[in-house]
Enzyme design. Structure first.
Site, PDB file in Angstrom:
ATOM      1  CG  LEU A  47      14.811 -39.988  18.159  1.00 49.23           C
ATOM      2  CD1 LEU A  47      13.334 -40.168  18.505  1.00 49.23           C
ATOM      3  CD2 LEU A  47      15.641 -41.082  18.824  1.00 49.23           C
ATOM      4  NE  ARG A  69       0.340 -37.895  24.265  1.00 45.95           N
ATOM      5  CZ  ARG A  69       1.270 -37.665  25.164  1.00 45.95           C
ATOM      6  NH1 ARG A  69       2.148 -36.705  24.978  1.00 45.95           N
ATOM      7  NH2 ARG A  69       1.354 -38.405  26.274  1.00 45.95           N
ATOM      8  CB  VAL A  70       1.377 -31.586  22.139  1.00 47.66           C
ATOM      9  CG1 VAL A  70       1.269 -30.699  23.378  1.00 47.66           C
ATOM     10  CG2 VAL A  70       2.664 -31.271  21.385  1.00 47.66           C
ATOM     11  CE  LYS A  71      -1.433 -36.447  29.795  1.00 43.40           C
ATOM     12  NZ  LYS A  71      -1.170 -37.760  29.187  1.00 43.40           N
ATOM     13  CB  SER A  75      -5.100 -35.673  28.057  1.00 45.56           C
ATOM     14  OG  SER A  75      -5.888 -36.347  27.108  1.00 45.56           O
ATOM     15  CE  LYS A  79       0.225 -38.660  34.229  1.00 43.17           C
ATOM     16  NZ  LYS A  79       1.228 -39.129  33.238  1.00 43.17           N
ATOM     17  CG  ASP A  98       2.615 -37.640  30.539  1.00 45.52           C
ATOM     18  OD1 ASP A  98       2.417 -36.564  31.139  1.00 45.52           O
ATOM     19  OD2 ASP A  98       1.808 -38.584  30.565  1.00 45.52           O
ATOM     20  CD  GLU A 165       6.025 -41.039  28.913  1.00 40.87           C
ATOM     21  OE1 GLU A 165       5.930 -41.481  30.071  1.00 40.87           O
ATOM     22  OE2 GLU A 165       5.079 -40.996  28.117  1.00 40.87           O
TER      23      GLU A 165
END
Length: 232
Positions: A47, A69-71, A75, A79, A98, A165
Site C-alpha cells: 500500500l 492489528r492482529v486480533k 477476541s 468471536k 479478520d 481483512e
C-alpha cells in the site's frame, strides 16, 4: 492479557476473557501471530509503495494513513463463541478472515476504489470476499469498503497465503465510525432509537460532505492541469 501492538495499529479495547483459555491454545496463538503480523507488513508495504507511486504520477496521495492489528486471543475466542464454534486455533484459521486487519484511511471516496483496484490488480493477491458498505451503507449509517485478500508470506517453511481483512474508508467516514463506536461502547444499555436516528442523519451529512470535498478537489485538479498545459 496484554497484546504486543504493531506500528500504526488501530486501538483495540480490552475484551472480557470469558472462560479460561487452554494453555495449549495460548501457545498456538503465539506461534501463528507472527505469521499474521508478517501478512500485515506485506500488505502495508504494498500500500505504501502504491501511494508513493501515485504521488509521483499524479501529485496526490490517495492514502491519508494506515492502521493495523492482529486480533487478540480473547477476541478470537469471543468471536468463535458468538458463531457457536468451540474456540481453537484450528477453528480460528478456518473460520475467521479478520485475524489480521488493516484499516486504510483515504482522502476521497474515489481514492477508496482506486486503492482497492490497484492492490487487487497485483497477480499474487487474491480476493476472497468484498462488502461495499459505501454503495450499500449499514442500517446504522456505517460506510466503508471491506475486502478480504489472500497475501503471500514467505516463512522458513515456505510460502503461505494468509487472509487479511482490509477496511478502506475516507477520513470523514473514519471520524464518524470512531465516534459512533465510542457512543455505543459507553452506553450501558441499548442506544435509544432517537439516538440511532441522529447518528444515521450525521452519517448522511458526512457522506454529502465527502462528495462535496471530492468535487472541490477535482475542480482544483482541472485548474492545475490547465495551468501546466499553459506553461508547456
Amino acid at each position: 492479557m496484554s497484546e504486543n501492538k504493531l506500528p500504526g495499529e488501530f486501538p483495540v479495547r480490552s475484551v472480557p476473557l470469558g472462560p479460561a483459555l487452554p494453555e495449549e491454545m495460548q501457545r498456538e496463538y503465539q506461534r501463528i501471530r507472527s505469521v499474521y503480523a508478517a501478512a500485515i507488513r506485506e500488505i502495508n508495504s504494498r500500500l505504501e509503495t502504491l501511494d508513493d507511486e501515485f504521488q509521483m504520477k499524479h501529485r496526490h496521495n490517495p492514502i491519508h494513513h494506515i492502521q493495523s492489528r492482529v486480533k487478540t486471543l480473547p477476541s478470537i475466542a469471543k468471536k468463535l463463541r458468538s458463531l457457536g464454534i468451540p474456540p481453537s486455533i484450528t477453528a480460528a484459521k478456518k473460520e475467521l478472515h479478520d485475524i489480521a486487519g488493516v484499516r486504510v484511511v483515504c482522502c476521497y471516496v474515489d481514492d477508496i476504489y482506486r486503492v482497492a483496484n490497484l492492490l487487487l490488480s497485483q497477480d499474487d493477491i487474491s480476493l476472497i470476499e468484498e462488502k461495499d458498505y459505501i454503495k450499500q451503507p449499514k442500517e446504522n449509517g456505517y460506510r466503508s469498503l471491506h475486502i478480504v485478500v489472500d497475501v503471500p508470506v514467505y516463512m522458513s517453511q515456505g510460502k503461505l497465503f494468509i487472509p487479511v481483512e482490509i477496511q478502506i474508508r475516507t477520513v470523514a467516514m473514519d471520524f464518524w465510525a470512531a465516534l459512533e463506536h465510542g457512543i455505543r461502547y459507553k452506553a450501558s444499555d441499548e442506544v435509544p432509537a432517537f439516538i440511532g436516528d441522529e447518528l444515521r442523519a450525521c452519517a448522511d451529512v458526512i457522506a454529502r460532505t465527502d462528495d462535496k470535498m471530492q468535487e472541490i478537489f477535482k475542480a482544483l485538479q482541472l485548474l492545475h492541469d490547465s495551468e501546466d498545459e499553459f506553461r508547456e
